[in-house]
Write a protein that holds these residues in place. Structure first.
Motif, PDB file in Angstrom:
ATOM      1  N   GLN A  76     -83.299 -54.918  57.487  1.00  0.00           N
ATOM      2  CA  GLN A  76     -84.494 -54.369  57.131  1.00  0.00           C
ATOM      3  C   GLN A  76     -84.841 -52.828  57.479  1.00  0.00           C
ATOM      4  O   GLN A  76     -85.429 -52.045  56.853  1.00  0.00           O
ATOM      5  CB  GLN A  76     -85.692 -55.012  57.697  1.00  0.00           C
ATOM      6  CG  GLN A  76     -87.116 -54.987  57.020  1.00  0.00           C
ATOM      7  CD  GLN A  76     -87.274 -55.374  55.790  1.00  0.00           C
ATOM      8  OE1 GLN A  76     -86.924 -56.525  55.597  1.00  0.00           O
ATOM      9  NE2 GLN A  76     -87.531 -54.440  54.938  1.00  0.00           N
ATOM     10  N   SER A  77     -84.310 -52.226  58.784  1.00  0.00           N
ATOM     11  CA  SER A  77     -84.412 -51.194  58.904  1.00  0.00           C
ATOM     12  C   SER A  77     -83.808 -50.022  58.283  1.00  0.00           C
ATOM     13  O   SER A  77     -84.238 -48.821  57.925  1.00  0.00           O
ATOM     14  CB  SER A  77     -83.922 -51.065  60.576  1.00  0.00           C
ATOM     15  OG  SER A  77     -84.032 -49.621  60.776  1.00  0.00           O
ATOM     16  N   VAL A  78     -82.411 -50.410  57.596  1.00  0.00           N
ATOM     17  CA  VAL A  78     -82.058 -50.074  56.584  1.00  0.00           C
ATOM     18  C   VAL A  78     -82.576 -49.777  55.293  1.00  0.00           C
ATOM     19  O   VAL A  78     -82.897 -48.523  54.834  1.00  0.00           O
ATOM     20  CB  VAL A  78     -80.373 -50.118  56.232  1.00  0.00           C
ATOM     21  CG1 VAL A  78     -79.819 -49.598  55.155  1.00  0.00           C
ATOM     22  CG2 VAL A  78     -79.712 -50.368  57.543  1.00  0.00           C
ATOM     23  N   VAL A  79     -83.139 -50.427  54.796  1.00  0.00           N
ATOM     24  CA  VAL A  79     -84.048 -50.627  53.651  1.00  0.00           C
ATOM     25  C   VAL A  79     -85.340 -49.791  54.093  1.00  0.00           C
ATOM     26  O   VAL A  79     -85.739 -48.925  53.155  1.00  0.00           O
ATOM     27  CB  VAL A  79     -84.680 -52.102  53.128  1.00  0.00           C
ATOM     28  CG1 VAL A  79     -85.587 -51.960  52.342  1.00  0.00           C
ATOM     29  CG2 VAL A  79     -83.477 -53.037  52.923  1.00  0.00           C
ATOM     30  N   GLU A  80     -85.894 -49.662  55.052  1.00  0.00           N
ATOM     31  CA  GLU A  80     -87.213 -49.088  55.173  1.00  0.00           C
ATOM     32  C   GLU A  80     -86.881 -47.576  55.489  1.00  0.00           C
ATOM     33  O   GLU A  80     -87.740 -46.585  54.942  1.00  0.00           O
ATOM     34  CB  GLU A  80     -88.037 -49.798  56.486  1.00  0.00           C
ATOM     35  CG  GLU A  80     -88.670 -51.099  56.449  1.00  0.00           C
ATOM     36  CD  GLU A  80     -89.016 -51.732  57.646  1.00  0.00           C
ATOM     37  OE1 GLU A  80     -88.940 -51.056  58.644  1.00  0.00           O
ATOM     38  OE2 GLU A  80     -89.626 -52.835  57.413  1.00  0.00           O
ATOM     39  N   THR A  81     -85.961 -47.279  56.159  1.00  0.00           N
ATOM     40  CA  THR A  81     -85.760 -45.843  56.729  1.00  0.00           C
ATOM     41  C   THR A  81     -84.761 -45.148  55.398  1.00  0.00           C
ATOM     42  O   THR A  81     -84.951 -43.778  55.702  1.00  0.00           O
ATOM     43  CB  THR A  81     -85.067 -45.735  58.127  1.00  0.00           C
ATOM     44  OG1 THR A  81     -83.415 -46.432  57.931  1.00  0.00           O
ATOM     45  CG2 THR A  81     -85.599 -46.374  58.975  1.00  0.00           C
ATOM     46  N   SER A  82     -83.998 -45.763  54.792  1.00  0.00           N
ATOM     47  CA  SER A  82     -83.066 -44.941  53.646  1.00  0.00           C
ATOM     48  C   SER A  82     -83.286 -46.047  52.430  1.00  0.00           C
ATOM     49  O   SER A  82     -82.147 -46.399  51.938  1.00  0.00           O
ATOM     50  CB  SER A  82     -81.843 -44.906  54.116  1.00  0.00           C
ATOM     51  OG  SER A  82     -81.680 -44.279  55.598  1.00  0.00           O
ATOM     52  N   PRO A  83     -84.340 -46.128  51.906  1.00  0.00           N
ATOM     53  CA  PRO A  83     -84.739 -46.941  50.819  1.00  0.00           C
ATOM     54  C   PRO A  83     -83.808 -46.691  49.336  1.00  0.00           C
ATOM     55  O   PRO A  83     -83.516 -47.502  48.507  1.00  0.00           O
ATOM     56  CB  PRO A  83     -86.197 -46.827  50.464  1.00  0.00           C
ATOM     57  CG  PRO A  83     -86.601 -45.567  51.046  1.00  0.00           C
ATOM     58  CD  PRO A  83     -85.667 -45.401  52.227  1.00  0.00           C
ATOM     59  N   ASP A  84     -83.439 -45.414  49.396  1.00  0.00           N
ATOM     60  CA  ASP A  84     -82.828 -45.130  48.133  1.00  0.00           C
ATOM     61  C   ASP A  84     -81.104 -44.890  48.292  1.00  0.00           C
ATOM     62  O   ASP A  84     -80.430 -44.672  47.552  1.00  0.00           O
ATOM     63  CB  ASP A  84     -83.083 -43.821  47.542  1.00  0.00           C
ATOM     64  CG  ASP A  84     -84.550 -43.724  47.043  1.00  0.00           C
ATOM     65  OD1 ASP A  84     -84.980 -44.846  46.800  1.00  0.00           O
ATOM     66  OD2 ASP A  84     -85.471 -42.681  47.436  1.00  0.00           O
ATOM     67  N   SER A  85     -80.497 -45.554  49.270  1.00  0.00           N
ATOM     68  CA  SER A  85     -79.146 -45.317  49.886  1.00  0.00           C
ATOM     69  C   SER A  85     -78.525 -46.531  49.283  1.00  0.00           C
ATOM     70  O   SER A  85     -79.079 -47.441  49.082  1.00  0.00           O
ATOM     71  CB  SER A  85     -79.001 -45.069  51.222  1.00  0.00           C
ATOM     72  OG  SER A  85     -79.547 -46.179  51.919  1.00  0.00           O
ATOM     73  N   PRO A  86     -77.132 -46.198  48.994  1.00  0.00           N
ATOM     74  CA  PRO A  86     -76.348 -47.226  48.647  1.00  0.00           C
ATOM     75  C   PRO A  86     -76.522 -48.492  49.547  1.00  0.00           C
ATOM     76  O   PRO A  86     -76.362 -49.734  49.122  1.00  0.00           O
ATOM     77  CB  PRO A  86     -74.972 -46.851  48.397  1.00  0.00           C
ATOM     78  CG  PRO A  86     -75.164 -45.451  48.103  1.00  0.00           C
ATOM     79  CD  PRO A  86     -76.645 -45.055  48.915  1.00  0.00           C
ATOM     80  N   GLU A  87     -76.592 -48.102  51.092  1.00  0.00           N
ATOM     81  CA  GLU A  87     -76.539 -48.983  51.839  1.00  0.00           C
ATOM     82  C   GLU A  87     -77.807 -50.029  51.831  1.00  0.00           C
ATOM     83  O   GLU A  87     -77.725 -51.139  52.183  1.00  0.00           O
ATOM     84  CB  GLU A  87     -76.293 -48.442  53.189  1.00  0.00           C
ATOM     85  CG  GLU A  87     -75.040 -47.591  53.587  1.00  0.00           C
ATOM     86  CD  GLU A  87     -74.980 -46.321  52.982  1.00  0.00           C
ATOM     87  OE1 GLU A  87     -73.876 -45.681  53.065  1.00  0.00           O
ATOM     88  OE2 GLU A  87     -75.956 -45.993  52.300  1.00  0.00           O
ATOM     89  N   ALA A  88     -78.953 -49.351  51.550  1.00  0.00           N
ATOM     90  CA  ALA A  88     -79.911 -50.121  51.141  1.00  0.00           C
ATOM     91  C   ALA A  88     -79.734 -51.073  50.360  1.00  0.00           C
ATOM     92  O   ALA A  88     -80.585 -52.355  50.275  1.00  0.00           O
ATOM     93  CB  ALA A  88     -81.323 -49.394  50.818  1.00  0.00           C
ATOM     94  N   GLN A  89     -79.389 -50.733  49.151  1.00  0.00           N
ATOM     95  CA  GLN A  89     -79.155 -51.847  47.997  1.00  0.00           C
ATOM     96  C   GLN A  89     -78.542 -53.021  48.693  1.00  0.00           C
ATOM     97  O   GLN A  89     -78.743 -54.132  48.316  1.00  0.00           O
ATOM     98  CB  GLN A  89     -78.260 -51.280  46.825  1.00  0.00           C
ATOM     99  CG  GLN A  89     -79.310 -50.007  46.087  1.00  0.00           C
ATOM    100  CD  GLN A  89     -80.548 -50.626  45.638  1.00  0.00           C
ATOM    101  OE1 GLN A  89     -80.323 -51.839  45.097  1.00  0.00           O
ATOM    102  NE2 GLN A  89     -81.483 -49.984  45.858  1.00  0.00           N
ATOM    103  N   THR A  90     -77.092 -52.505  49.318  1.00  0.00           N
ATOM    104  CA  THR A  90     -76.520 -53.884  49.787  1.00  0.00           C
ATOM    105  C   THR A  90     -77.339 -54.499  50.942  1.00  0.00           C
ATOM    106  O   THR A  90     -77.363 -55.773  51.001  1.00  0.00           O
ATOM    107  CB  THR A  90     -75.202 -53.406  50.644  1.00  0.00           C
ATOM    108  OG1 THR A  90     -74.441 -52.418  49.771  1.00  0.00           O
ATOM    109  CG2 THR A  90     -74.495 -54.205  51.022  1.00  0.00           C
ATOM    110  N   ALA A  91     -77.772 -54.125  51.638  1.00  0.00           N
ATOM    111  CA  ALA A  91     -78.862 -54.598  52.629  1.00  0.00           C
ATOM    112  C   ALA A  91     -79.985 -55.446  52.012  1.00  0.00           C
ATOM    113  O   ALA A  91     -80.110 -56.708  52.586  1.00  0.00           O
ATOM    114  CB  ALA A  91     -79.827 -53.634  53.506  1.00  0.00           C
TER     115      ALA A  91
END
Length: 277
Positions: free
Chosen positions: A237-252
């Motif tokens: 959830q932290s990845v989604v909130e802090t880097s919402p447009d990153s590829p990692e956020a999509q995976t998260a």
């Protein structure tokens, strides 16, 4: 995904403090000023920079040839012409003065990263072995550690995990402030089934670079495999909130959906795997 990861590394390494052929004299020479302008052009207009650097290369003599070769390498990376970039960086290393081994190490490292971007792991390892020798000659432990991180990536690509683990141990010793060494150590340990080691490494990585989405994603994967779903959810959830447009956020988002989070937070798009060494 590899190319998308390597290009920012090369761009960062081309910055003045990391990838600079200039002498310590505070007054830059005409050649050094010319390099600065060429690198700026390589970032904004790489096709024109190739022409600029090629003309310059035809005029340069001896060690000065390393300057336009460096610019050519940077321009080729912007165009994702990885083999051409590798060749240019290696040529720059050959032309650079032997009395500047740290510069030669960085140039060889950029050549290796260019090969990594295409998945040419054997070529990358050969380039990075040169970089390791140059860094050792320079007695630059931190630089040597950074090179070992890249060597580990190449070794994993060659299915030589044991050697990769050794390279990462050297990286943690020589470049302990580089979070990539700890992140890749965590990932490799996870892949080898050592979750305790992976958790220890990822905690250190997170302490060094808490906003890095790749670290947050990996932390969640390790927690989930250890049965700590709440910790995994928090990391993703932290990845989604802090880097919402990153590829990692999509995976998260995809992982969060698997843990039962509402579909408004999840993504149905195919996502890449977590970062690997």
């Amino acid at each position: 995904m590899i190319a998308a990861f390597i290009l920012p590394l090369i761009a960062q390494a081309a910055s003045a403090d990391m990838f600079d052929l200039r002498a310590p004299d505070p007054s830059p020479s005409l050649e050094e000023d010319r390099l600065t302008l060429c690198l700026d052009q390589a970032r904004s207009d790489p096709s024109t920079a190739i022409v600029t650097a090629s003309v310059w290369l035809g005029q340069a003599l001896d060690a000065e040839r390393a300057y336009p070769q460096q610019c050519l390498g940077m321009a080729y990376t912007r165009l994702l012409r990885w083999k051409a970039a590798e060749d240019a960086f290696l040529a720059a290393r050959r032309d650079a003065l032997e009395s500047t081994p740290s510069i030669r190490a960085r140039l060889a490292s950029m050549a290796g990263n260019s090969a990594l971007a295409e998945g040419r792991y054997a070529d990358a390892l050969a380039d990075l072995d040169l970089a390791a020798l140059d860094a050792a000659t320079a007695l630059d432990a931190a630089l040597a550690g950074d090179v070992q991180i890249d060597r580990a990536r190449a070794l994993v690509g060659l299915d030589r995990a044991g050697e990769a683990a050794g390279a990462l141990a050297d990286a943690r010793r020589d470049a302990p402030q580089n979070p990539d060494g700890w992140l890749l150590s965590a990932t490799l340990s996870r892949r080898q089934g050592d979750l305790d080691g992976a958790q220890s490494y990822i905690r250190t990585a997170a302490g060094l670079d808490p906003a890095n989405p790749a670290i947050g994603l990996e932390a969640g994967v390790i927690a989930a495999l250890a049965g700590a779903d709440d910790a995994a959810r928090k990391s993703w959830q932290s990845v989604v909130e802090t880097s919402p447009d990153s590829p990692e956020a999509q995976t998260a988002r995809d992982y969060l959906a698997q843990l039962g989070l509402p579909s408004t937070t999840a993504s149905t798009a195919t996502a890449p795997a977590p970062a690997t060494p």
